[in-house]
Write a protein that holds these residues in place. Structure first.
Motif, mmCIF file in Angstrom:
data_model
loop_
_atom_site.group_PDB
_atom_site.id
_atom_site.type_symbol
_atom_site.label_atom_id
_atom_site.label_comp_id
_atom_site.label_asym_id
_atom_site.label_seq_id
_atom_site.Cartn_x
_atom_site.Cartn_y
_atom_site.Cartn_z
ATOM 1 N N THR A 227 59.505 72.475 -13.383
ATOM 2 C CA THR A 227 59.943 72.587 -11.984
ATOM 3 C C THR A 227 58.866 73.126 -11.046
ATOM 4 O O THR A 227 58.929 72.900 -9.838
ATOM 5 C CB THR A 227 61.158 73.531 -11.877
ATOM 6 O OG1 THR A 227 60.744 74.863 -12.233
ATOM 7 C CG2 THR A 227 62.293 73.084 -12.794
ATOM 8 N N GLU A 286 61.353 72.983 -1.343
ATOM 9 C CA GLU A 286 62.817 72.864 -1.509
ATOM 10 C C GLU A 286 63.555 73.929 -0.695
ATOM 11 O O GLU A 286 64.710 73.740 -0.317
ATOM 12 C CB GLU A 286 63.208 73.061 -2.978
ATOM 13 C CG GLU A 286 62.679 72.031 -3.943
ATOM 14 C CD GLU A 286 62.823 72.512 -5.397
ATOM 15 O OE1 GLU A 286 63.646 73.414 -5.651
ATOM 16 O OE2 GLU A 286 62.108 71.978 -6.266
ATOM 17 N N LYS A 298 67.429 81.156 -4.577
ATOM 18 C CA LYS A 298 68.483 80.242 -4.997
ATOM 19 C C LYS A 298 68.935 80.600 -6.413
ATOM 20 O O LYS A 298 68.108 80.934 -7.267
ATOM 21 C CB LYS A 298 67.942 78.807 -4.982
ATOM 22 C CG LYS A 298 68.947 77.748 -5.453
ATOM 23 C CD LYS A 298 68.325 76.355 -5.436
ATOM 24 C CE LYS A 298 69.341 75.311 -5.898
ATOM 25 N NZ LYS A 298 68.767 73.943 -5.834
ATOM 26 N N ASP A 299 70.242 80.517 -6.631
ATOM 27 C CA ASP A 299 70.803 80.648 -7.975
ATOM 28 C C ASP A 299 71.245 79.259 -8.426
ATOM 29 O O ASP A 299 72.310 78.785 -8.027
ATOM 30 C CB ASP A 299 71.989 81.617 -7.969
ATOM 31 C CG ASP A 299 72.578 81.816 -9.361
ATOM 32 O OD1 ASP A 299 72.152 81.103 -10.300
ATOM 33 O OD2 ASP A 299 73.457 82.689 -9.512
ATOM 34 N N PRO A 300 70.425 78.567 -9.233
ATOM 35 C CA PRO A 300 70.769 77.190 -9.614
ATOM 36 C C PRO A 300 72.073 77.096 -10.405
ATOM 37 O O PRO A 300 72.789 76.110 -10.291
ATOM 38 C CB PRO A 300 69.581 76.738 -10.481
ATOM 39 C CG PRO A 300 68.511 77.741 -10.258
ATOM 40 C CD PRO A 300 69.183 79.014 -9.862
ATOM 41 N N LYS A 301 72.390 78.144 -11.177
ATOM 42 C CA LYS A 301 73.619 78.112 -11.995
ATOM 43 C C LYS A 301 74.858 78.061 -11.113
ATOM 44 O O LYS A 301 75.825 77.374 -11.416
ATOM 45 C CB LYS A 301 73.659 79.327 -12.923
ATOM 46 C CG LYS A 301 72.683 79.215 -14.097
ATOM 47 C CD LYS A 301 72.855 80.348 -15.073
ATOM 48 C CE LYS A 301 71.969 80.132 -16.303
ATOM 49 N NZ LYS A 301 72.005 81.301 -17.205
ATOM 50 N N ALA A 302 74.825 78.821 -10.027
ATOM 51 C CA ALA A 302 75.969 78.838 -9.098
ATOM 52 C C ALA A 302 75.790 77.831 -7.966
ATOM 53 O O ALA A 302 76.656 77.707 -7.105
ATOM 54 C CB ALA A 302 76.135 80.240 -8.529
ATOM 55 N N ASP A 303 74.658 77.134 -7.973
ATOM 56 C CA ASP A 303 74.298 76.215 -6.897
ATOM 57 C C ASP A 303 74.452 76.887 -5.526
ATOM 58 O O ASP A 303 75.044 76.350 -4.600
ATOM 59 C CB ASP A 303 75.144 74.936 -6.965
ATOM 60 C CG ASP A 303 74.530 73.824 -6.110
ATOM 61 O OD1 ASP A 303 73.301 73.839 -5.923
ATOM 62 O OD2 ASP A 303 75.278 72.957 -5.620
ATOM 63 N N HIS A 304 73.900 78.117 -5.456
ATOM 64 C CA HIS A 304 74.042 78.916 -4.231
ATOM 65 C C HIS A 304 72.652 79.320 -3.731
ATOM 66 O O HIS A 304 71.817 79.794 -4.500
ATOM 67 C CB HIS A 304 74.866 80.175 -4.512
ATOM 68 C CG HIS A 304 74.917 81.125 -3.360
ATOM 69 N ND1 HIS A 304 75.563 80.824 -2.174
ATOM 70 C CD2 HIS A 304 74.382 82.367 -3.190
ATOM 71 C CE1 HIS A 304 75.430 81.843 -1.342
ATOM 72 N NE2 HIS A 304 74.723 82.791 -1.923
ATOM 73 N N ILE A 305 72.413 79.128 -2.421
ATOM 74 C CA ILE A 305 71.159 79.546 -1.795
ATOM 75 C C ILE A 305 71.443 80.740 -0.891
ATOM 76 O O ILE A 305 72.383 80.717 -0.095
ATOM 77 C CB ILE A 305 70.536 78.404 -0.960
ATOM 78 C CG1 ILE A 305 70.167 77.227 -1.865
ATOM 79 C CG2 ILE A 305 69.303 78.887 -0.200
ATOM 80 C CD1 ILE A 305 69.720 75.986 -1.113
ATOM 81 N N LYS A 307 70.487 82.186 2.207
ATOM 82 C CA LYS A 307 69.785 81.579 3.342
ATOM 83 C C LYS A 307 69.257 82.610 4.336
ATOM 84 O O LYS A 307 69.162 82.350 5.525
ATOM 85 C CB LYS A 307 70.690 80.557 4.028
ATOM 86 C CG LYS A 307 70.964 79.349 3.120
ATOM 87 C CD LYS A 307 71.733 78.248 3.828
ATOM 88 C CE LYS A 307 71.877 77.022 2.925
ATOM 89 N NZ LYS A 307 72.592 75.924 3.567
#
Length: 393
Positions: A227, A286, A298-305, A307
């Protein structure tokens, strides 16, 4: 053309940052610098004073003097140097204290490797500015403390934190936001930065090997080769313990790793880290918002940014994107640099009260309740970004 477009605004921003810290932050009652000033420039006179803040003040003013030798910059650096040497350095056990109280007495005496690394970084820069051998000696002694107590001689890398006498402690965290793990990317990044600055003034062969080992730690364990993002927290065996992506650290590491390779003049590492710098800069894009600011994480596991747009993230993005443009000549990076700097001028720089706001929240408003100066809010990220861009221009 690039130079004409940016040099005046960035030079002006640098002058304003330094002016703020010279005017607002000296502690005229107790010596050194105030521990906390809020967004409205209201001082908390009894706030603790942090080793990280004081080291960053020292680095900023020494670096400013090395960039533009104004006597007041060196005077401010000297104030910081003497305060650190007299109040933060632990003359009994080595290292530096995490905090002292407002009067300068030891408060939290733990040995956070991150803070020691910043002190090495700052003392080295101050030696370049002042020529004071004692500052260089201090930096070398702190380096030797880290090799003696913090270096993992089996698995590589550096353990995070210790008690005053370098004994094991249960809570290793830098802050409440961090995972309680034995090794962290953040600390390793700044150990590398400190060691590289020390190498400029003390080109020791063992030190060079330690810098190379740190570059190996990053490329083997901390950079996700798929990544281009960093992994942040590890156990002692380098197992990754978090999936969080930190956009600010990604773009900061992109240029700092390459700088370390350039300091030790290793052509193979330089070539490799140029490629990595560009890959990490692409990965960071990104996190760019359409308004030109760079999000926090960003927390990719929770799909949360998250901001939020923190001051230090924008500062590091300026250098990281400009560096990637210099290497690759891909216009996307010059465009991102330009957008981040425009965003910073419009939203992050406090034209009314001076310095830079901590950040802008997801609602577009200045984040409330944060510091203008404090344990973490410092002149280093933003002054360094300005100095670094002016050099490159």
């Amino acid at each position: 053309m690039v130079k004409e477009k940016y040099s005046q605004s960035i030079n002006s921003a640098l002058t304003d940052i330094l002016q703020y810290w010279m005017e607002k932050t000296p502690d005229h009652e107790n010596g050194g610098f105030l521990g906390k000033i809020d967004n409205d420039n209201i001082v908390s006179p009894d706030a603790p004073k942090g080793s990280v803040l004081n080291a960053r003040i020292l680095w900023s003013f020494a670096a400013a003097y090395n960039h533009d030798p104004q006597p007041q910059y060196l005077e401010t650096a000297e104030r910081a140097y003497h305060y650190i040497a007299e109040h933060f350095v632990d003359n009994n056990y080595g290292g530096v204290y995490w905090t002292v109280d407002a009067q300068g007495n030891p408060l939290d005496t733990k040995k956070q490797v991150y803070a020691i690394a910043f002190t090495i970084y700052a003392f080295s820069e101050y030696f370049i500015a002042s020529g004071r051998e004692v500052a260089k000696d201090h930096a070398v002694e702190l380096y030797q403390d880290l090799i003696k107590y913090s270096l993992d001689k089996e698995k590589g890398g550096y353990f995070e934190a210790f008690g005053q006498e370098w004994e094991s402690i249960a809570d290793l965290r830098l802050s409440d936001k961090d995972a309680n793990e034995k090794k962290t990317m953040n600390t390793h990044l700044h150990v590398l930065e400190g060691f590289a600055n020390l190498y400029r003034i003390w080109p020791d062969e063992e030190l060079k090997n330690r810098i190379t080992d740190l570059l190996k730690n990053f490329t083997s364990h901390m950079i996700d080769s798929e990544t281009g993002h960093l992994k942040l927290f590890f156990d002692e065996d380098w197992n990754s313990k978090s999936a969080i992506i930190s956009y600010g650290h990604d773009i900061e590491a992109a240029w700092l790793l390459l700088e370390a390779a350039e300091v030790i003049e290793d052509p193979e590492w330089i070539a490799r880290l140029k490629d990595i710098a560009v890959k990490m800069a692409y990965a960071t894009t990104e996190g760019m918002d359409k308004d030109g600011g760079l999000w926090y994480e960003k927390d990719p596991k929770a799909d949360h940014i998250i901001k939020e747009k923190h001051w230090w993230v924008q500062a590091e993005a300026m250098v990281g994107f400009y560096n990637a443009w210099q290497i690759s000549h891909d216009p996307i990076f010059l465009d991102q640099f330009s957008k981040v700097w425009d965003y910073t001028q419009k939203h992050i720089i406090d034209d009314e009260n001076g310095e830079w706001f901590w950040g802008i929240g997801p609602d577009g408003q200045v984040m409330a309740g944060e510091d203008k100066a404090g344990l973490w809010k410092c002149p280093y990220h933003n002054s360094r970004a300005c100095i670094e861009i002016l050099k490159r221009l």
